[in-house]
Design a protein around this motif. Sequence first.
Motif, PDB file in Angstrom:
ATOM      1  N   MET A  15       0.825  -1.191   0.000  1.00  0.00           N
ATOM      2  CA  MET A  15       0.000   0.000   0.000  1.00  0.00           C
ATOM      3  C   MET A  15       0.871   1.257   0.000  1.00  0.00           C
ATOM      4  O   MET A  15       0.577   2.238  -0.663  1.00  0.00           O
ATOM      5  CB  MET A  15      -0.913   0.006   1.236  1.00  0.00           C
ATOM      6  CG  MET A  15      -1.961   1.086   1.174  1.00  0.00           C
ATOM      7  SD  MET A  15      -2.703   1.376   2.783  1.00  0.00           S
ATOM      8  CE  MET A  15      -1.489   2.371   3.601  1.00  0.00           C
ATOM      9  N   ALA A  16       1.965   1.206   0.721  1.00  0.00           N
ATOM     10  CA  ALA A  16       2.828   2.385   0.797  1.00  0.00           C
ATOM     11  C   ALA A  16       3.426   2.711  -0.568  1.00  0.00           C
ATOM     12  O   ALA A  16       3.747   3.853  -0.848  1.00  0.00           O
ATOM     13  CB  ALA A  16       3.951   2.141   1.806  1.00  0.00           C
ATOM     14  N   ASN A  17       3.569   1.662  -1.409  1.00  0.00           N
ATOM     15  CA  ASN A  17       4.183   1.879  -2.704  1.00  0.00           C
ATOM     16  C   ASN A  17       3.176   2.080  -3.818  1.00  0.00           C
ATOM     17  O   ASN A  17       3.565   2.199  -4.963  1.00  0.00           O
ATOM     18  CB  ASN A  17       5.089   0.696  -3.049  1.00  0.00           C
ATOM     19  CG  ASN A  17       6.531   1.047  -2.785  1.00  0.00           C
ATOM     20  OD1 ASN A  17       6.892   2.216  -2.800  1.00  0.00           O
ATOM     21  ND2 ASN A  17       7.336   0.039  -2.524  1.00  0.00           N
ATOM     22  N   ASP A  18       1.893   2.095  -3.467  1.00  0.00           N
ATOM     23  CA  ASP A  18       0.875   2.236  -4.500  1.00  0.00           C
ATOM     24  C   ASP A  18       0.857   3.679  -4.990  1.00  0.00           C
ATOM     25  O   ASP A  18       0.520   4.589  -4.228  1.00  0.00           O
ATOM     26  CB  ASP A  18      -0.481   1.843  -3.892  1.00  0.00           C
ATOM     27  CG  ASP A  18      -1.605   2.091  -4.868  1.00  0.00           C
ATOM     28  OD1 ASP A  18      -1.306   2.347  -6.048  1.00  0.00           O
ATOM     29  OD2 ASP A  18      -2.765   2.022  -4.456  1.00  0.00           O
ATOM     30  N   PRO A  19       1.250   3.919  -6.254  1.00  0.00           N
ATOM     31  CA  PRO A  19       1.363   5.314  -6.702  1.00  0.00           C
ATOM     32  C   PRO A  19       0.022   6.032  -6.816  1.00  0.00           C
ATOM     33  O   PRO A  19      -0.001   7.250  -6.911  1.00  0.00           O
ATOM     34  CB  PRO A  19       2.052   5.203  -8.063  1.00  0.00           C
ATOM     35  CG  PRO A  19       1.855   3.819  -8.496  1.00  0.00           C
ATOM     36  CD  PRO A  19       1.692   2.976  -7.278  1.00  0.00           C
ATOM     37  N   LEU A  20      -1.084   5.273  -6.816  1.00  0.00           N
ATOM     38  CA  LEU A  20      -2.384   5.930  -6.963  1.00  0.00           C
ATOM     39  C   LEU A  20      -3.034   6.234  -5.623  1.00  0.00           C
ATOM     40  O   LEU A  20      -4.065   6.887  -5.571  1.00  0.00           O
ATOM     41  CB  LEU A  20      -3.328   5.050  -7.802  1.00  0.00           C
ATOM     42  CG  LEU A  20      -2.947   4.957  -9.270  1.00  0.00           C
ATOM     43  CD1 LEU A  20      -3.882   4.020  -9.991  1.00  0.00           C
ATOM     44  CD2 LEU A  20      -2.994   6.321  -9.914  1.00  0.00           C
ATOM     45  N   HIS A  21      -2.402   5.732  -4.551  1.00  0.00           N
ATOM     46  CA  HIS A  21      -2.996   5.893  -3.230  1.00  0.00           C
ATOM     47  C   HIS A  21      -3.172   7.362  -2.861  1.00  0.00           C
ATOM     48  O   HIS A  21      -4.131   7.728  -2.175  1.00  0.00           O
ATOM     49  CB  HIS A  21      -2.098   5.191  -2.198  1.00  0.00           C
ATOM     50  CG  HIS A  21      -2.634   5.216  -0.821  1.00  0.00           C
ATOM     51  ND1 HIS A  21      -3.695   4.421  -0.436  1.00  0.00           N
ATOM     52  CD2 HIS A  21      -2.292   5.948   0.259  1.00  0.00           C
ATOM     53  CE1 HIS A  21      -3.963   4.671   0.831  1.00  0.00           C
ATOM     54  NE2 HIS A  21      -3.132   5.582   1.278  1.00  0.00           N
TER      55      HIS A  21
ATOM     56  N   ARG B 172      -5.560  18.939 -19.871  1.00  0.00           N
ATOM     57  CA  ARG B 172      -4.147  19.308 -19.810  1.00  0.00           C
ATOM     58  C   ARG B 172      -3.699  19.469 -18.360  1.00  0.00           C
ATOM     59  O   ARG B 172      -2.708  18.871 -17.935  1.00  0.00           O
ATOM     60  CB  ARG B 172      -3.918  20.597 -20.579  1.00  0.00           C
ATOM     61  CG  ARG B 172      -2.478  21.018 -20.619  1.00  0.00           C
ATOM     62  CD  ARG B 172      -2.307  22.334 -21.341  1.00  0.00           C
ATOM     63  NE  ARG B 172      -3.058  22.363 -22.580  1.00  0.00           N
ATOM     64  CZ  ARG B 172      -4.078  23.167 -22.788  1.00  0.00           C
ATOM     65  NH1 ARG B 172      -4.478  23.987 -21.861  1.00  0.00           N
ATOM     66  NH2 ARG B 172      -4.709  23.146 -23.941  1.00  0.00           N
ATOM     67  N   LEU B 173      -4.471  20.260 -17.603  1.00  0.00           N
ATOM     68  CA  LEU B 173      -4.098  20.504 -16.203  1.00  0.00           C
ATOM     69  C   LEU B 173      -4.151  19.208 -15.400  1.00  0.00           C
ATOM     70  O   LEU B 173      -3.202  18.859 -14.694  1.00  0.00           O
ATOM     71  CB  LEU B 173      -5.039  21.549 -15.611  1.00  0.00           C
ATOM     72  CG  LEU B 173      -4.811  21.931 -14.165  1.00  0.00           C
ATOM     73  CD1 LEU B 173      -3.421  22.476 -13.974  1.00  0.00           C
ATOM     74  CD2 LEU B 173      -5.832  22.961 -13.726  1.00  0.00           C
ATOM     75  N   PHE B 174      -5.263  18.485 -15.558  1.00  0.00           N
ATOM     76  CA  PHE B 174      -5.430  17.235 -14.806  1.00  0.00           C
ATOM     77  C   PHE B 174      -4.334  16.235 -15.157  1.00  0.00           C
ATOM     78  O   PHE B 174      -3.684  15.657 -14.269  1.00  0.00           O
ATOM     79  CB  PHE B 174      -6.822  16.671 -15.105  1.00  0.00           C
ATOM     80  CG  PHE B 174      -6.931  15.185 -15.086  1.00  0.00           C
ATOM     81  CD1 PHE B 174      -6.920  14.492 -13.890  1.00  0.00           C
ATOM     82  CD2 PHE B 174      -7.048  14.469 -16.267  1.00  0.00           C
ATOM     83  CE1 PHE B 174      -7.020  13.119 -13.866  1.00  0.00           C
ATOM     84  CE2 PHE B 174      -7.147  13.108 -16.256  1.00  0.00           C
ATOM     85  CZ  PHE B 174      -7.124  12.428 -15.065  1.00  0.00           C
ATOM     86  N   GLY B 175      -4.090  16.057 -16.460  1.00  0.00           N
ATOM     87  CA  GLY B 175      -3.106  15.067 -16.895  1.00  0.00           C
ATOM     88  C   GLY B 175      -1.708  15.390 -16.403  1.00  0.00           C
ATOM     89  O   GLY B 175      -0.999  14.519 -15.899  1.00  0.00           O
TER      90      GLY B 175
ATOM     91  N   MET C 264      -1.542  14.862 -12.486  1.00  0.00           N
ATOM     92  CA  MET C 264      -1.609  13.470 -12.050  1.00  0.00           C
ATOM     93  C   MET C 264      -0.370  12.704 -12.509  1.00  0.00           C
ATOM     94  O   MET C 264       0.255  11.995 -11.712  1.00  0.00           O
ATOM     95  CB  MET C 264      -2.873  12.796 -12.565  1.00  0.00           C
ATOM     96  CG  MET C 264      -3.117  11.492 -11.856  1.00  0.00           C
ATOM     97  SD  MET C 264      -4.567  10.640 -12.431  1.00  0.00           S
ATOM     98  CE  MET C 264      -3.971   9.980 -13.953  1.00  0.00           C
ATOM     99  N   ALA C 265      -0.007  12.856 -13.785  1.00  0.00           N
ATOM    100  CA  ALA C 265       1.152  12.124 -14.301  1.00  0.00           C
ATOM    101  C   ALA C 265       2.411  12.485 -13.537  1.00  0.00           C
ATOM    102  O   ALA C 265       3.194  11.610 -13.156  1.00  0.00           O
ATOM    103  CB  ALA C 265       1.327  12.435 -15.788  1.00  0.00           C
TER     104      ALA C 265
ATOM    105  N   LEU D 299       6.712  10.843  -9.876  1.00  0.00           N
ATOM    106  CA  LEU D 299       7.493  11.162  -8.682  1.00  0.00           C
ATOM    107  C   LEU D 299       7.395  10.031  -7.665  1.00  0.00           C
ATOM    108  O   LEU D 299       8.404   9.582  -7.100  1.00  0.00           O
ATOM    109  CB  LEU D 299       6.947  12.464  -8.084  1.00  0.00           C
ATOM    110  CG  LEU D 299       7.863  13.307  -7.221  1.00  0.00           C
ATOM    111  CD1 LEU D 299       9.122  13.628  -7.972  1.00  0.00           C
ATOM    112  CD2 LEU D 299       7.145  14.590  -6.841  1.00  0.00           C
ATOM    113  N   LYS D 300       6.186   9.552  -7.463  1.00  0.00           N
ATOM    114  CA  LYS D 300       5.957   8.500  -6.467  1.00  0.00           C
ATOM    115  C   LYS D 300       6.652   7.203  -6.882  1.00  0.00           C
ATOM    116  O   LYS D 300       7.243   6.512  -6.046  1.00  0.00           O
ATOM    117  CB  LYS D 300       4.446   8.278  -6.333  1.00  0.00           C
ATOM    118  CG  LYS D 300       4.050   7.230  -5.338  1.00  0.00           C
ATOM    119  CD  LYS D 300       3.872   7.827  -3.980  1.00  0.00           C
ATOM    120  CE  LYS D 300       3.547   6.732  -2.978  1.00  0.00           C
ATOM    121  NZ  LYS D 300       3.402   7.264  -1.635  1.00  0.00           N
TER     122      LYS D 300
END
Lengths: 250, 126
Positions: free
Chosen positions: A1-7, A176-179, A182-183, A188-189
């Motif tokens: 869970m700690a490594n889940d980039p979407l968390h 554009r802003l959202f992508g 989020m990306a 980074l994560k």
Amino acid sequence: MANDPLHQFQIKPIIDLFNVGGMDFSFTNSSLFMVAAAGTVSAILFAASRSASLVPSRIQSIGELWYEFVANMVRQVMGSEGMKFFPFVFTVFSFVLMSNLLGMFPYFFTVTSHVVVTAALAVFIIAMVVVVGLAKHGLHFFKLFVPSGVPIAILPFISLIEVISFLSRPVSLALRLFGNMMAGHIVLKVFTGFVVSLGALGIGGIIGALFPLAMGVALTGFEFLVAFLQAFVFAILTCVYLNDALHPGH
Amino acid sequence: MADKGKQDNGEKTGAEPGIAGPDKRFSEISARIAAERRQAETFQGETGRRTSSLGKTWGSAFRLGSEFVAAVLVGGGLGYLIDRLLGTLPFGLIILLLAGFAAGILNMARAAGRVPKAGDRMNDEP
């Protein structure tokens, strides 16, 4: 869970308020950071304008630079007539910028990494363009979709393309802003997650972990650039679209 | 960012003959501000010139891609919606997807300043 980039993008309710017709109106971590962004902007600008002096203090300089930056942008794109929309553009720019920058703190939530937020902003902006355009030019506004000097045979097709082009504005503005936000946060994560997993592998792993660590440092700097740049692009396109409604001349 | 470095250099070389009197320095800086203003006024295209060249390049790079993708998405979505309403499934989707592609190219050309903006033609004919 700690490594889940979407968390990091999970929305959790903080205060349960009420349910209306299946819609949850809870105060979530997203709402908290929207309030935080608006509050931070207000606090900085209040502190900047509290004791105005001829030789500005540091905080006053920040406020002045901020104002000048947006004011110049509005004047360049829309002319001085467009300064009517300065408060709106300034609000949009400041909110997006502060949301992006607050998201760079570890454990903070990035409001603009959710397409709901950016789409709501974009749809509001385009709705305002349509309303202002119709109010100022009436039905003449729809001439935007009918190019002059085009043979009548291909006019319907050109109009269709123009309509799609107009409808794609809020979509590109929001995506554009959202992508980007989020990306950027996922990358980074993922890279900093490598540091932790490699570091657990002993001495060889720790040496290997130096590379993703360097990458993480570089990406953090890059993300600050993106955070500012996306707020800037969002604001300048708001100006460009409002200019279409305001100044049909050029 | 590159611009800023260049500016710093310019300032350094400007400050080197520091013996010049304050009046001369004042007229020098006025001339430089005027030149900067003039440059800011010769504003082309849709994107602002106040950003540094790096910011501007990144900004337009992000823009061009998303403009195209958004138009194709809108075209396809619109086609699918029409098909769902009228029950003509493949045709509306195909035609509007192609129209969306065309609109995407138009968007990109416009964002790059190669095609006049849609608003420009409203005053062409009364």
